[in-house]
Design a protein around this motif. Structure first.
Motif, PDB file in Angstrom:
ATOM      1  N   PHE A 190       0.831  -1.200   0.000  1.00 19.28           N
ATOM      2  CA  PHE A 190       0.000   0.000   0.000  1.00 19.28           C
ATOM      3  C   PHE A 190       0.869   1.254   0.000  1.00 19.28           C
ATOM      4  N   GLU A 191       1.904   1.273   0.827  1.00 21.18           N
ATOM      5  CA  GLU A 191       2.802   2.433   0.877  1.00 21.18           C
ATOM      6  C   GLU A 191       3.536   2.620  -0.447  1.00 21.18           C
ATOM      7  N   ALA A 192       3.898   1.517  -1.096  1.00 19.38           N
ATOM      8  CA  ALA A 192       4.539   1.622  -2.410  1.00 19.38           C
ATOM      9  C   ALA A 192       3.569   2.203  -3.434  1.00 19.38           C
ATOM     10  N   PHE A 193       2.298   1.841  -3.331  1.00 22.36           N
ATOM     11  CA  PHE A 193       1.282   2.408  -4.219  1.00 22.36           C
ATOM     12  C   PHE A 193       1.122   3.902  -3.970  1.00 22.36           C
ATOM     13  N   ILE A 194       1.061   4.306  -2.716  1.00 23.12           N
ATOM     14  CA  ILE A 194       0.921   5.734  -2.374  1.00 23.12           C
ATOM     15  C   ILE A 194       2.141   6.510  -2.857  1.00 23.12           C
ATOM     16  N   ALA A 195       3.307   5.896  -2.854  1.00 22.41           N
ATOM     17  CA  ALA A 195       4.529   6.569  -3.316  1.00 22.41           C
ATOM     18  C   ALA A 195       4.472   6.916  -4.801  1.00 22.41           C
ATOM     19  N   THR A 196       3.577   6.275  -5.543  1.00 22.48           N
ATOM     20  CA  THR A 196       3.415   6.605  -6.966  1.00 22.48           C
ATOM     21  C   THR A 196       2.574   7.856  -7.170  1.00 22.48           C
ATOM     22  N   ARG A 197       2.095   8.451  -6.083  1.00 22.39           N
ATOM     23  CA  ARG A 197       1.258   9.656  -6.112  1.00 22.39           C
ATOM     24  C   ARG A 197       0.016   9.456  -6.978  1.00 22.39           C
ATOM     25  N   PRO A 198      -0.843   8.498  -6.591  1.00 19.09           N
ATOM     26  CA  PRO A 198      -2.034   8.222  -7.397  1.00 19.09           C
ATOM     27  C   PRO A 198      -3.079   9.321  -7.274  1.00 19.09           C
ATOM     28  N   THR A 199      -3.944   9.395  -8.253  1.00 18.37           N
ATOM     29  CA  THR A 199      -5.101  10.279  -8.170  1.00 18.37           C
ATOM     30  C   THR A 199      -6.133   9.609  -7.273  1.00 18.37           C
ATOM     31  N   PRO A 200      -7.083  10.372  -6.748  1.00 19.24           N
ATOM     32  CA  PRO A 200      -8.146   9.730  -5.962  1.00 19.24           C
ATOM     33  C   PRO A 200      -8.893   8.662  -6.764  1.00 19.24           C
ATOM     34  N   GLU A 201      -9.088   8.887  -8.050  1.00 19.25           N
ATOM     35  CA  GLU A 201      -9.774   7.894  -8.884  1.00 19.25           C
ATOM     36  C   GLU A 201      -8.951   6.610  -8.991  1.00 19.25           C
ATOM     37  N   ALA A 202      -7.635   6.736  -9.170  1.00 18.30           N
ATOM     38  CA  ALA A 202      -6.770   5.558  -9.235  1.00 18.30           C
ATOM     39  C   ALA A 202      -6.780   4.821  -7.899  1.00 18.30           C
TER      40      ALA A 202
END
Length: 100
Positions: free
Chosen positions: A44-56
């Motif tokens: 999850f933290e690795a996903f957040i590190a990609t700076r996703p949009t709220p939709e993503a």
């Protein structure tokens, strides 16, 4: 006059070869949706590190309630990583946050 043509041809051939070998990602693949609450915090933290949009975020973690700045949320306290309070950057991308 021939040298620029030769350089351009070599550059095009090199780029084509690198692309065929998988050297450049041609398109970013979307992460697979994760059902339920967050159990793999490091993923999850690795996903957040990609700076996703709220939709993503909603597409990747459809069962996690995303609370954006300024949204009203209840005061209940959750310990199961099912509600994420996000922090956004100037472009509206998620750059951090916390579970509550």
């Amino acid at each position: 006059m021939r040298i620029p043509v030769v350089r351009t041809t070599l550059l095009a051939a090199t780029l084509a070869l690198v692309a065929c070998q998988g050297g450049f990602p041609m398109s970013a693949s979307a992460p697979q949706p994760v059902a339920g609450k967050v159990t793999d915090v490091s993923a999850f933290e690795a996903f957040i590190a990609t700076r996703p949009t709220p939709e993503a975020f909603r597409q990747t973690y459809p069962d996690v309630t995303l609370v954006l700045p300024g949204q009203i949320a209840t005061k209940e306290l959750r310990f199961d990583n099912s509600r994420y309070f996000a922090q956004l950057d100037e472009q509206g991308r998620i750059v951090g946050g916390k579970f509550q």
